[in-house]
Design a protein around this motif. Sequence first.
Motif, PDB file in Angstrom:
ATOM      1  N   GLY A  77       0.788  -1.226  -0.157  1.00  0.00           N
ATOM      2  CA  GLY A  77      -0.007   0.249  -0.066  1.00  0.00           C
ATOM      3  C   GLY A  77       0.828   1.379   0.084  1.00  0.00           C
ATOM      4  O   GLY A  77       0.336   2.492  -0.317  1.00  0.00           O
ATOM      5  N   ASP A  78       2.106   1.313   0.294  1.00  0.00           N
ATOM      6  CA  ASP A  78       2.974   2.462   0.308  1.00  0.00           C
ATOM      7  C   ASP A  78       3.096   2.986  -1.052  1.00  0.00           C
ATOM      8  O   ASP A  78       3.262   2.077  -2.024  1.00  0.00           O
ATOM      9  CB  ASP A  78       4.315   1.931   1.003  1.00  0.00           C
ATOM     10  N   ARG A  79       3.406   3.911  -1.274  1.00  0.00           N
ATOM     11  CA  ARG A  79       4.015   4.500  -2.493  1.00  0.00           C
ATOM     12  C   ARG A  79       5.332   4.934  -2.565  1.00  0.00           C
ATOM     13  O   ARG A  79       5.960   5.669  -1.718  1.00  0.00           O
ATOM     14  CB  ARG A  79       3.130   5.894  -2.887  1.00  0.00           C
ATOM     15  N   LEU A  80       5.953   4.412  -3.768  1.00  0.00           N
ATOM     16  CA  LEU A  80       7.672   4.681  -3.646  1.00  0.00           C
ATOM     17  C   LEU A  80       7.820   5.319  -5.148  1.00  0.00           C
ATOM     18  O   LEU A  80       7.563   4.765  -6.213  1.00  0.00           O
ATOM     19  CB  LEU A  80       8.203   3.249  -3.490  1.00  0.00           C
ATOM     20  N   MET A  81       8.581   6.599  -4.891  1.00  0.00           N
ATOM     21  CA  MET A  81       8.959   7.378  -6.102  1.00  0.00           C
ATOM     22  C   MET A  81      10.260   6.947  -6.476  1.00  0.00           C
ATOM     23  O   MET A  81      11.252   7.219  -5.449  1.00  0.00           O
ATOM     24  CB  MET A  81       8.744   8.884  -5.976  1.00  0.00           C
ATOM     25  N   VAL A  82      10.781   6.498  -7.637  1.00  0.00           N
ATOM     26  CA  VAL A  82      11.968   6.203  -7.983  1.00  0.00           C
ATOM     27  C   VAL A  82      12.195   7.368  -9.224  1.00  0.00           C
ATOM     28  O   VAL A  82      11.567   7.737  -9.965  1.00  0.00           O
ATOM     29  CB  VAL A  82      11.969   4.846  -8.688  1.00  0.00           C
ATOM     30  N   SER A  83      13.374   8.309  -8.806  1.00  0.00           N
ATOM     31  CA  SER A  83      13.521   9.329  -9.660  1.00  0.00           C
ATOM     32  C   SER A  83      14.994   9.090 -10.468  1.00  0.00           C
ATOM     33  O   SER A  83      15.781   8.570  -9.737  1.00  0.00           O
ATOM     34  CB  SER A  83      13.684  10.611  -8.919  1.00  0.00           C
ATOM     35  N   ILE A  84      15.210   9.715 -11.545  1.00  0.00           N
ATOM     36  CA  ILE A  84      16.431   9.552 -12.459  1.00  0.00           C
ATOM     37  C   ILE A  84      16.786  10.945 -12.547  1.00  0.00           C
ATOM     38  O   ILE A  84      15.935  11.937 -12.572  1.00  0.00           O
ATOM     39  CB  ILE A  84      16.365   8.767 -13.417  1.00  0.00           C
ATOM     40  N   SER A  85      18.240  10.993 -12.970  1.00  0.00           N
ATOM     41  CA  SER A  85      18.606  12.359 -13.301  1.00  0.00           C
ATOM     42  C   SER A  85      20.006  12.055 -14.241  1.00  0.00           C
ATOM     43  O   SER A  85      20.619  11.322 -13.768  1.00  0.00           O
ATOM     44  CB  SER A  85      18.927  13.487 -12.326  1.00  0.00           C
ATOM     45  N   PHE A  86      20.008  13.118 -14.779  1.00  0.00           N
ATOM     46  CA  PHE A  86      21.331  12.932 -15.719  1.00  0.00           C
ATOM     47  C   PHE A  86      21.787  14.355 -16.352  1.00  0.00           C
ATOM     48  O   PHE A  86      20.849  15.214 -16.626  1.00  0.00           O
ATOM     49  CB  PHE A  86      21.374  11.898 -17.082  1.00  0.00           C
ATOM     50  N   LYS A  87      22.940  14.452 -16.763  1.00  0.00           N
ATOM     51  CA  LYS A  87      23.310  15.603 -17.576  1.00  0.00           C
ATOM     52  C   LYS A  87      23.346  15.118 -19.100  1.00  0.00           C
ATOM     53  O   LYS A  87      23.618  14.057 -19.619  1.00  0.00           O
ATOM     54  CB  LYS A  87      25.054  15.864 -17.356  1.00  0.00           C
ATOM     55  N   TYR A  88      22.859  16.378 -19.756  1.00  0.00           N
ATOM     56  CA  TYR A  88      22.499  16.052 -21.125  1.00  0.00           C
ATOM     57  C   TYR A  88      23.010  17.170 -21.995  1.00  0.00           C
ATOM     58  O   TYR A  88      22.826  18.377 -21.728  1.00  0.00           O
ATOM     59  CB  TYR A  88      20.964  16.096 -21.374  1.00  0.00           C
ATOM     60  N   THR A  89      23.724  16.847 -23.041  1.00  0.00           N
ATOM     61  CA  THR A  89      24.078  17.896 -23.919  1.00  0.00           C
ATOM     62  C   THR A  89      23.731  17.358 -25.561  1.00  0.00           C
ATOM     63  O   THR A  89      24.216  16.266 -25.767  1.00  0.00           O
ATOM     64  CB  THR A  89      25.362  18.159 -23.935  1.00  0.00           C
ATOM     65  N   GLY A  90      22.932  17.980 -26.323  1.00  0.00           N
ATOM     66  CA  GLY A  90      22.780  17.284 -27.652  1.00  0.00           C
ATOM     67  C   GLY A  90      21.376  18.053 -28.186  1.00  0.00           C
ATOM     68  O   GLY A  90      20.870  19.181 -27.485  1.00  0.00           O
ATOM     69  N   PRO A  91      20.693  17.306 -29.150  1.00  0.00           N
ATOM     70  CA  PRO A  91      19.780  18.121 -29.845  1.00  0.00           C
ATOM     71  C   PRO A  91      18.400  17.670 -29.202  1.00  0.00           C
ATOM     72  O   PRO A  91      18.660  16.785 -28.171  1.00  0.00           O
ATOM     73  CB  PRO A  91      19.541  17.168 -31.213  1.00  0.00           C
ATOM     74  N   ALA A  92      17.332  18.389 -29.251  1.00  0.00           N
ATOM     75  CA  ALA A  92      16.002  17.968 -28.683  1.00  0.00           C
ATOM     76  C   ALA A  92      15.719  16.487 -29.111  1.00  0.00           C
ATOM     77  O   ALA A  92      15.922  16.177 -30.347  1.00  0.00           O
ATOM     78  CB  ALA A  92      15.033  18.833 -29.133  1.00  0.00           C
ATOM     79  N   VAL A  93      15.218  15.871 -27.968  1.00  0.00           N
ATOM     80  CA  VAL A  93      15.007  14.407 -28.442  1.00  0.00           C
ATOM     81  C   VAL A  93      13.471  14.146 -27.603  1.00  0.00           C
ATOM     82  O   VAL A  93      13.091  14.522 -26.609  1.00  0.00           O
ATOM     83  CB  VAL A  93      15.831  13.347 -27.590  1.00  0.00           C
ATOM     84  N   SER A  94      12.533  13.678 -28.558  1.00  0.00           N
ATOM     85  CA  SER A  94      11.047  13.552 -28.042  1.00  0.00           C
ATOM     86  C   SER A  94      10.889  11.959 -28.061  1.00  0.00           C
ATOM     87  O   SER A  94      11.489  11.145 -28.742  1.00  0.00           O
ATOM     88  CB  SER A  94      10.180  14.126 -29.091  1.00  0.00           C
ATOM     89  N   GLY A  95       9.876  11.796 -27.136  1.00  0.00           N
ATOM     90  CA  GLY A  95       9.468  10.283 -26.770  1.00  0.00           C
ATOM     91  C   GLY A  95      10.480   9.297 -26.071  1.00  0.00           C
ATOM     92  O   GLY A  95      10.579   8.288 -26.622  1.00  0.00           O
TER      93      GLY A  95
END
Length: 200
Positions: A77-95
């Motif tokens: 019943g608990d809610r667990l948030m898993v988050s990611i992060s990263f450095k990005y350089t480059g063109p726009a990427v969709s999807g």
Amino acid sequence: MALKKLELELKAFSALGEGAVALSEDPVLPGWYVDPATGARVFYDPVAGKFFTAAGGVYIPLGYINPAPKQVAIAPGDRLMVSISFKYTGPAVSGVTGYYCIGTNGMFGFDEKLVQQTTFSIPQVTTPPSYPNVTNSYVFTIPSNVDTNWDDIYVKIFGGSPSIGGQATTNYLFGYENALLVAGIQPTISEFKISDFAKV
């Protein structure tokens, strides 16, 4: 009939058991090898320069699981948030697909128990950032059938347009081992002892 000769230069190896050998350094040829630490069969891809093992029906690189910097207690019943992060350089990427998984990491790969995916976009970035500039997350609701060994987490990103890589071959894969402490499904007693004794 002409005699043909095949010359092979064998690298150093050590026997692990009947018919099993492991290389002391990375091999140069693609194929199946034995992991000397676990005895598990792994596939080496010299193009990617990585060993792969089966998980969730696809092959994922070995060495992506890390010791967790903390442990979070969860219960049904608990809610667990898993988050990611990263450095990005480059063109726009969709999807781009964010792939979030809770399960059990073992000698035969990662046994995926809970899997969810997100879709997000990355804006164009022309100057290398000094801190992670892209984030994404997913919130799991822990089910009632959770088991105590569902204590490992891994994430990966893939796809998008233009593509950042395929699901089975992505280089963007990261996991934590022993990140979760599953409680509340079995009685737990710890530090059981006589706390004191005295004449009264």
